[in-house]
Scaffold this motif. Structure first.
Motif, mmCIF file in Angstrom:
data_model
loop_
_atom_site.group_PDB
_atom_site.id
_atom_site.type_symbol
_atom_site.label_atom_id
_atom_site.label_comp_id
_atom_site.label_asym_id
_atom_site.label_seq_id
_atom_site.Cartn_x
_atom_site.Cartn_y
_atom_site.Cartn_z
ATOM 1 N N GLU A 129 0.832 -1.211 0.000
ATOM 2 C CA GLU A 129 0.000 0.000 0.000
ATOM 3 C C GLU A 129 0.865 1.259 0.000
ATOM 4 O O GLU A 129 0.500 2.276 -0.603
ATOM 5 N N THR B 93 3.715 0.568 -3.730
ATOM 6 C CA THR B 93 3.238 0.502 -5.123
ATOM 7 C C THR B 93 2.997 1.877 -5.741
ATOM 8 O O THR B 93 3.426 2.128 -6.885
ATOM 9 N N PRO B 94 2.331 2.831 -5.057
ATOM 10 C CA PRO B 94 2.176 4.165 -5.671
ATOM 11 C C PRO B 94 3.494 4.912 -5.862
ATOM 12 O O PRO B 94 3.550 5.875 -6.629
ATOM 13 N N LEU B 95 4.542 4.474 -5.164
ATOM 14 C CA LEU B 95 5.829 5.164 -5.264
ATOM 15 C C LEU B 95 6.734 4.605 -6.361
ATOM 16 O O LEU B 95 7.837 5.130 -6.568
ATOM 17 N N ALA C 10 6.438 4.664 -9.691
ATOM 18 C CA ALA C 10 6.664 5.672 -10.731
ATOM 19 C C ALA C 10 7.479 6.840 -10.188
ATOM 20 O O ALA C 10 8.316 7.417 -10.902
ATOM 21 N N VAL C 11 7.252 7.192 -8.928
ATOM 22 C CA VAL C 11 8.016 8.282 -8.301
ATOM 23 C C VAL C 11 9.484 7.907 -8.205
ATOM 24 O O VAL C 11 10.371 8.725 -8.487
ATOM 25 N N GLN D 254 -0.224 8.456 3.078
ATOM 26 C CA GLN D 254 0.416 9.585 2.403
ATOM 27 C C GLN D 254 1.515 10.195 3.264
ATOM 28 O O GLN D 254 2.536 10.654 2.750
ATOM 29 N N GLN E 220 4.504 7.938 2.896
ATOM 30 C CA GLN E 220 5.152 8.157 1.600
ATOM 31 C C GLN E 220 5.961 9.446 1.593
ATOM 32 O O GLN E 220 7.068 9.491 1.043
ATOM 33 N N CYS F 67 5.426 13.189 -6.766
ATOM 34 C CA CYS F 67 4.276 12.640 -6.047
ATOM 35 C C CYS F 67 3.025 13.480 -6.289
ATOM 36 O O CYS F 67 1.917 12.948 -6.434
ATOM 37 N N LEU G 171 1.939 13.062 -10.029
ATOM 38 C CA LEU G 171 1.420 11.724 -10.317
ATOM 39 C C LEU G 171 0.212 11.372 -9.456
ATOM 40 O O LEU G 171 -0.318 10.259 -9.547
ATOM 41 N N GLY G 172 -0.200 12.290 -8.593
ATOM 42 C CA GLY G 172 -1.397 12.076 -7.804
ATOM 43 C C GLY G 172 -1.231 11.174 -6.596
ATOM 44 O O GLY G 172 -2.227 10.670 -6.063
ATOM 45 N N VAL G 173 0.018 10.965 -6.148
ATOM 46 C CA VAL G 173 0.230 10.136 -4.967
ATOM 47 C C VAL G 173 -0.306 10.835 -3.733
ATOM 48 O O VAL G 173 -0.953 10.227 -2.886
#
Length: 453
Positions: free
Chosen positions: A171, A174-176, A178-179, A389, A392, A445, A448-450
């Protein structure tokens, strides 16, 4: 009363860890238990502790077996052909040598250990840097950038953030992905620019070959390795290392590693990461060391590092379990929320991302992730910001890009010792690039909408 008790608990925890009056292991166990007893929770303290430990079981299992897995495939020589090819390719052009250093450090840091990364990368590249005349600070910087931006799911900061906030690692991670890709593009661009700057300084911009320069006698054994035919330093393995190598199993190890990592990243919701590393470790042992005694020796060789970190994580479970079970963490957050304007709450992850790297100069990883981060995350939660968030934002710099220059980590002094440069020179040269990497990823972030700005 609970808020004050919680504040005193965290302040004492930070104080004893930062002043080295207690080891993190001892502090994370003794201080919260004592605070719970002082608060009058009595035998319920045991329930809080057990709950905290149970919540971390999956994280501890993943970390232990990740260390064993990467240790075993490294012992078998999975990275050797890749490292040798990099060393043979860089030649004597700084625009190849410096990015090659970054790539080498990036690959070695797959095991998540900054110390191992520097111990392999710097001695391997230092003779070439001295032969060409490249500033050693650039070697330290290139290796630091690679290790700093490479915050993988099994690295210390990621594990600590997951443990402290009781969040699944996928959780957070995974969103990081691309970052982190943006961060990697940035550090390779910086590496190329540093190499180009050195080419111009050395008068090699036209592609001329660098003259042989004498290697200073103060470099020691690491710097006396003979350069190979194309200008790169030759790697030599000890007899013990050669005995462990399994060159015939290179592709089997590559495929196994790709399956383990791919499943963990793309199927984490269906297959627990701990299970993948357990299976990967078992298969790596069978493939490379079918003899039972050899398997036992490989486990013993890496058990110390695995147990050390596992014990810290379990101790952190005691701390987080007590802080949450007693209500101290929530009480502190509710008090802090009254001082934060509601409209500013959504900016907490972004602001933390910008300052997380400099915070590495003030807090060691245990005191920040287990002492500071839970409070910040709870404050953000009270203001409607998801704790993930906040995690992250912290991971964009706090003991990720920050650890190679922090005076609170042994790895920083290892970099300086291996390159033979002063700590102040290393920090002055490398700090701006590491901070820039952290800032670039923070803005990535947002784009990319993180998390929101």
């Amino acid at each position: 009363m609970l808020a004050l008790l919680g504040l005193c608990t965290i302040a004492l925890l930070l104080a004893v860890i930062l002043t080295k009056r207690m080891s993190p292991l001892v502090a994370l166990i003794v201080i919260p238990v004592a605070a719970a007893l002082i608060g009058g929770f009595g035998l319920d303290t045991g329930k809080f502790v057990l709950s905290g430990i149970q919540n971390l079981a999956g994280v501890v299992g993943m970390f232990v077996f990740a260390i064993l897995f990467f240790g075993i495939v490294s012992d078998a020589g999975m990275l050797d052909p890749i490292i040798d090819r990099i060393l043979a390719t860089v030649g004597t052009r700084p625009t190849r040598i410096v990015p090659g250093t970054t790539l080498l450090a990036l690959l070695i840091h797959l095991d998540g250990s900054g110390a191992v990364t520097f111990l392999i990368t710097i001695p391997a590249m230092l003779p070439l840097y001295d032969r060409v005349g490249i500033d050693r600070r650039i070697l330290a910087c290139a290796a630091s950038l690679a290790a700093g931006v490479n915050f993988l799911p099994w690295t210390g900061p990621m594990i600590r953030a997951s443990a402290a906030l009781k969040l699944p690692i996928p959780e957070i991670f995974t969103p990081l992905v691309a970052v982190q890709a943006v961060g990697l593009v940035f550090i390779f661009a910086v590496s190329y620019w540093l190499g180009l700057r050195e080419e111009r300084r050395l008068g090699l911009a036209g592609g001329s070959v660098a003259p042989n320069r004498p290697v200073p006698s103060t470099l020691g054994a690491a710097a006396t390795a003979a350069p190979d035919a194309v200008g790169g330093p030759a790697r030599t393995l000890s007899d013990a290392e050669r005995a462990l190598r399994r060159p015939g199993r290179f592709w089997a190890n590559i495929v196994l590693t790709a399956i383990v990592l791919g499943t963990m990243v793309f199927m984490a919701e269906k297959v627990p990461p701990a299970l993948m590393f357990m299976l990967g470790t078992a298969l790596a042992l069978v493939i490379n060391y079918p003899n039972v005694d050899a398997q036992r020796q490989r486990i013993d060789a890496h058990a110390k590092a695995a147990i050390l970190m596992a014990s810290i994580l379990l101790a952190a479970g005691v701390f987080t379990g007590v802080m949450q079970g007693t209500g101290m963490l929530k009480a502190m957050a509710q008090t802090a929320v009254t001082f934060v304007p509601p409209e500013m709450g959504r900016h907490i992850p972004f602001a933390l991302g910008l300052i997380s790297m400099p915070l590495s100069m003030l807090f060691d990883p245990d005191s920040f992730y287990f002492g500071v981060l839970p409070v910040v995350a709870e404050v953000a939660h009270q203001l409607g910001v998801p704790p993930v968030q906040v995690a992250q934002g912290a991971l964009l710099g706090q003991m990720t890009t920050g650890f190679p220059v922090s005076p609170l980590t042994p790895a920083t002094f290892l970099v300086c010792g291996l390159t033979g440069i002063d700590l102040a020179d290393h920090q002055k040269f490398t700090f701006p690039f590491l901070l820039a990497a952290s800032v670039v990823m923070t803005f990535a972030c947002v784009l990319l909408g993180v998390f929101p700005l």
